[in-house]
Enzyme design. Structure first.
Site, PDB file in Angstrom:
ATOM      1  N   GLU A   1       0.866  -1.172   0.000  1.00 11.11           N
ATOM      2  CA  GLU A   1       0.000   0.000   0.000  1.00 11.11           C
ATOM      3  C   GLU A   1       0.909   1.229   0.000  1.00 11.11           C
ATOM      4  O   GLU A   1       1.808   1.324   0.832  1.00 11.11           O
ATOM      5  CB  GLU A   1      -0.879  -0.019   1.255  1.00 11.11           C
ATOM      6  CG  GLU A   1      -1.940   1.039   1.211  1.00 11.11           C
ATOM      7  CD  GLU A   1      -2.827   1.061   2.460  1.00 11.11           C
ATOM      8  OE1 GLU A   1      -2.749   0.121   3.266  1.00 11.11           O
ATOM      9  OE2 GLU A   1      -3.565   2.048   2.598  1.00 11.11           O
TER      10      GLU A   1
ATOM     11  N   LYS B   1       4.512   0.622   9.596  1.00  2.00           N
ATOM     12  CA  LYS B   1       4.661   1.903   8.906  1.00  2.00           C
ATOM     13  C   LYS B   1       4.136   3.061   9.742  1.00  2.00           C
ATOM     14  O   LYS B   1       4.685   4.151   9.706  1.00  2.00           O
ATOM     15  CB  LYS B   1       3.923   1.848   7.564  1.00  2.00           C
ATOM     16  CG  LYS B   1       4.719   1.136   6.488  1.00  2.00           C
ATOM     17  CD  LYS B   1       4.024   1.188   5.154  1.00  2.00           C
ATOM     18  CE  LYS B   1       2.960   0.122   5.068  1.00  2.00           C
ATOM     19  NZ  LYS B   1       2.450  -0.078   3.699  1.00  2.00           N
TER      20      LYS B   1
ATOM     21  N   ARG C   1       5.551 -13.401   9.359  1.00  2.00           N
ATOM     22  CA  ARG C   1       6.214 -12.152   9.033  1.00  2.00           C
ATOM     23  C   ARG C   1       7.596 -12.095   9.656  1.00  2.00           C
ATOM     24  O   ARG C   1       7.928 -12.844  10.564  1.00  2.00           O
ATOM     25  CB  ARG C   1       5.372 -10.932   9.424  1.00  2.00           C
ATOM     26  CG  ARG C   1       4.835 -10.871  10.819  1.00  2.00           C
ATOM     27  CD  ARG C   1       4.121  -9.530  11.075  1.00  2.00           C
ATOM     28  NE  ARG C   1       3.114  -9.181  10.103  1.00  2.00           N
ATOM     29  CZ  ARG C   1       3.059  -8.015   9.444  1.00  2.00           C
ATOM     30  NH1 ARG C   1       3.950  -7.082   9.639  1.00  2.00           N
ATOM     31  NH2 ARG C   1       2.101  -7.776   8.587  1.00  2.00           N
TER      32      ARG C   1
HETATM   33  P1  ATP Z   1       2.898  -2.456   8.097  1.00  2.00           P
HETATM   34  O1  ATP Z   1       2.089  -3.289   9.024  1.00  2.00           O
HETATM   35  O2  ATP Z   1       4.357  -2.428   8.397  1.00  2.00           O
HETATM   36  O3  ATP Z   1       2.360  -1.098   7.893  1.00  2.00           O
HETATM   37  P2  ATP Z   1       1.568  -3.616   5.905  1.00  2.00           P
HETATM   38  O4  ATP Z   1       1.391  -5.080   5.964  1.00  2.00           O
HETATM   39  O5  ATP Z   1       0.403  -2.761   6.219  1.00  2.00           O
HETATM   40  O6  ATP Z   1       2.847  -3.210   6.722  1.00  2.00           O
HETATM   41  P3  ATP Z   1       1.549  -3.484   3.084  1.00  2.00           P
HETATM   42  O7  ATP Z   1       2.030  -2.389   2.218  1.00  2.00           O
HETATM   43  O8  ATP Z   1       0.109  -3.778   3.117  1.00  2.00           O
HETATM   44  O9  ATP Z   1       2.093  -3.154   4.517  1.00  2.00           O
HETATM   45  O10 ATP Z   1       2.367  -4.820   2.800  1.00  2.00           O
HETATM   46  C1  ATP Z   1       2.690  -5.309   1.539  1.00  2.00           C
HETATM   47  C2  ATP Z   1       3.092  -6.744   1.669  1.00  2.00           C
HETATM   48  O11 ATP Z   1       4.213  -6.874   2.531  1.00  2.00           O
HETATM   49  C3  ATP Z   1       1.983  -7.590   2.260  1.00  2.00           C
HETATM   50  O12 ATP Z   1       1.851  -8.765   1.487  1.00  2.00           O
HETATM   51  C4  ATP Z   1       2.455  -7.888   3.649  1.00  2.00           C
HETATM   52  O13 ATP Z   1       1.963  -9.119   4.086  1.00  2.00           O
HETATM   53  C5  ATP Z   1       3.971  -7.880   3.487  1.00  2.00           C
HETATM   54  N1  ATP Z   1       4.635  -7.540   4.751  1.00  2.00           N
HETATM   55  C6  ATP Z   1       4.458  -6.436   5.493  1.00  2.00           C
HETATM   56  N2  ATP Z   1       5.186  -6.493   6.617  1.00  2.00           N
HETATM   57  C7  ATP Z   1       5.854  -7.674   6.589  1.00  2.00           C
HETATM   58  C8  ATP Z   1       6.777  -8.334   7.463  1.00  2.00           C
HETATM   59  N3  ATP Z   1       7.164  -7.789   8.617  1.00  2.00           N
HETATM   60  N4  ATP Z   1       7.262  -9.542   7.087  1.00  2.00           N
HETATM   61  C9  ATP Z   1       6.901 -10.106   5.925  1.00  2.00           C
HETATM   62  N5  ATP Z   1       6.033  -9.544   5.068  1.00  2.00           N
HETATM   63  C10 ATP Z   1       5.507  -8.344   5.387  1.00  2.00           C
HETATM   64 MG    MG Z   2      -1.415  -3.328   4.990  1.00  2.00          MG
END
Ligand code: ATP
Ligand code: MG
Length: 573
Positions: free
Chosen positions: A38, A291, A281
């Site tokens: 995102e 984020k 994760r």
């Molecule tokens: P955050 O929680 O850090 O804001 P998010 O999951 O909301 O991260 P996205 O931009 O939606 O961020 O994530 C894009 C992809 O990255 C998704 O498929 C998510 O599952 C993966 N992802 C995010 N954080 C991790 C992590 N710590 N380890 C592995 N994959 C991750």
């Molecule tokens: Mg997300």
């Protein structure tokens, strides 16, 4: 990093899953994955892990991986974030490819599917599989119930499609406020899986979208949008983190509806049904990863920006001097698993050291300088030394040497302790690559700090060895005072003092900030470092790995960031 034998971790369950599907012909001959960030922040080491999995699997099977900006939630999304995500993925060494929704192969904006998502929602309404609901937040929670007890149907559940279509259009046309109505799937109010109890598909959000402006005031929910995006892009394997495992039945439900509507992509005669699997994760000690919290560190000025070298962001790691190869190696070593675990940053640092030890040119820099005068030395000589003793092709360089040099304060002791083999009164030490000097006196300043060290040199020792064969144990690095260059050197340490800064919840993490995570020192560096290009990485001999700062370093006025110290007792299993 090149050509390492296949490890056990690289034959993980996701790979076996894809292998089986591919062999069974379910992919229509092409494995297609996607990475769906995102654009509401910069990507971090956790995303790097997902990138390595998503792009890595596509690469392994000779397929393609799409980059999809999942911009279905209008708040907080920007083009700046979008551009930086693309940069960071490229820096990691991955390229999106395959079908795209515009000029760029493999690139998709989820928002470009809003029209189709809306039509799909209308189709569901017509088929009696979705309805508009106006329960309040509190009512909604109460009706939904708890996993152990069935929920209750909304009063709108069995209303007729005509009415629901009308309300859905009114929602789109801006007739209602946020939260007044939503669109729900009609599935199963008694399912033990809460996500199956008539989940919300569309909600009202009067927020402009960063690309589409005010075109929409209804936006699809992730659980609805994601399977549609996967299906319409022709994705075969959709990998995400474990928290989505409980959403998988809903994912499959949406894909089933698309199948009924005849909307699945057909590739080489095979109908492509996207499938989702989940992995743990990546978590790291001594940092925060969400984020939202990283944004808080930036907006409150706790760090200099998203690319502050202490941040776990990809751009922060780049600015810190980490190599893409080391980040990828780290993600590889952490492995892909179904069990949550937390990794230690020392493993990442170990990967960085391993890589830089092979590739970084050696230089001399004195971080805490004190002057040393060689009283019987005249003129200027040159020391010739290899740029990288492990890599002959890196060549050699010549470093000027004259009567006054800088050495590190820590390499001189007035009253040398046991096992200190470097310089002290009446002691000898070798100046790396140059000669042997003996301390014949020293001066102190008003505060009692050593301010000048007086030496003589053994004129037969040029090159480093004593003419009579006597042993000189200590070798220290130095910078010629006449030609050395002043440089700012930034010494970075962990941003947080506690391995788990989140242990008191998201409101408590700031109190674990390390007040000494950045120390800037005025150093002297050898002349070859004067014009270091931003991003150029070096080993400062006996000190650590450093990178010329990509933002602040200027020709003649270099700024260096410490990437990692030279040694750590850590060895991976
Ligand atoms: P955050 O929680 O850090 O804001 P998010 O999951 O909301 O991260 P996205 O931009 O939606 O961020 O994530 C894009 C992809 O990255 C998704 O498929 C998510 O599952 C993966 N992802 C995010 N954080 C991790 C992590 N710590 N380890 C592995 N994959 C991750
Ligand atoms: Mg997300």
């Amino acid at each position: 990093m090149a050509d390492k034998p296949e490890s056990d971790t690289s034959r993980h369950f996701l790979r076996q899953w894809i292998e089986a599907d591919h062999a069974a012909g379910l992919t229509g001959g092409e494995v297609v994955t996607r990475f769906p960030p995102e654009p509401n922040g910069y990507i971090h080491i956790g995303h790097a892990k997902a990138i390595c999995v998503d792009f890595g699997m596509a690469e392994l099977f000779g397929g393609s991986c799409h980059l999809r900006l999942d911009d279905t939630n209008p708040a907080k999304e920007t083009d700046e974030y979008a551009e930086n995500i693309k940069n960071d993925i490229r820096w990691l060494g991955f390229r999106w490819s395959g079908a795209g929704d515009g000029a760029e192969p493999g690139f998709w904006n989820a928002s470009n599917m809003f029209d189709r998502m809306y039509e799909i929602a209308e189709n569901l309404i017509r088929a009696g599989q979705a309805y508009c609901c106006n329960l309040t937040q509190e009512e909604w929670k109460e009706y939904r119930g708890v996993p152990e007890r069935p929920g209750r149907p909304s009063p709108s559940r069995d209303t007729d499609p005509e009415r629901n279509l009308r309300i859905f259009h009114e929602m789109r046309d801006g007739k209602y406020a946020d939260g007044e109505w939503c669109l729900r799937a009609k599935i199963d109010m008694s399912s033990p899986n809460i996500h199956f109890r008539d989940p919300v598909l569309y909600r009202i959000r009067h927020v402009p979208h960063y690309h589409l402006g005010d075109k929409w005031c209804v936006y699809p929910m992730y659980d609805f949008a994601h399977p549609i995006e996967d299906a319409l892009e022709g994705v075969t394997h959709s990998m995400c983190t474990l928290e989505f495992e409980v959403h998988r039945p809903l994912y499959d439900w949406v894909v089933d509806r698309l199948d009924e509507m005849g909307m699945l992509v057909v590739r080489n005669g095979v109908k492509i049904r996207p499938r989702q699997r989940e992995f743990a994760r990546l978590n790291l000690t001594y940092t925060v990863m969400s984020k939202r919290l990283l944004l808080q560190l930036v907006s409150e000025g706790r760090v200099s920006g998203w690319d502050d070298p202490r941040m776990p962001t990809v751009c922060g790691m780049r600015r810190r001097g980490f190599t893409p190869g080391a980040v990828r190696e780290f993600c590889d070593r952490v492995g892909v698993s179904k069990v949550e675990s937390t990794s230690d940053p020392v493993l990442l640092e170990w990967c960085v050291r391993e890589d830089l030890n092979r590739t970084a040119h050696r230089r001399m820099a004195v971080l805490d300088p004190v002057k040393l005068v060689i009283e019987n030395f005249d003129g200027v000589r040159e020391v010739e030394t290899p740029n990288n003793p492990l890599d002959e092709s890196a060549g050699v360089r010549r470093i000027p040497f004259s009567r006054e040099i800088w050495i590190d304060r820590a390499d001189f002791q007035e009253n040398p302790e046991k096992k200190f083999f470097r310089l002290g009164p009446d002691r000898e030490v070798r100046l790396r690559g140059a000669c042997i000097v003996k301390c014949i006196g020293y001066e102190k300043d008003a505060e009692g700090r050593v301010s000048l060290i007086r030496c003589t040199w053994d004129e037969g020792s040029w090159g480093g060895n004593a003419p009579d064969g006597r042993k000189v144990k200590g070798t220290i690095h130095w910078v010629d005072a006449a030609t050395g260059v002043k440089a700012e050197v930034r010494l970075y340490d962990r941003l947080f003092l506690d391995p788990d800064p989140m242990k008191d919840g998201p409101d408590g993490f700031l109190k674990y900030l390390n007040p000494d995570s950045l120390k800037a020192v005025a150093a002297y560096v050898e002349p070859a470092l004067a014009d270091a290009r931003g991003g150029e990485r070096f080993q400062f001999e006996r000190t650590g790995y450093f990178v010329a700062d990509e933002k602040d370093s200027r020709p003649g006025v270099p700024v260096f960031n410490r990437t990692v110290t030279l040694k750590d007792s850590y060895k991976p299993a």
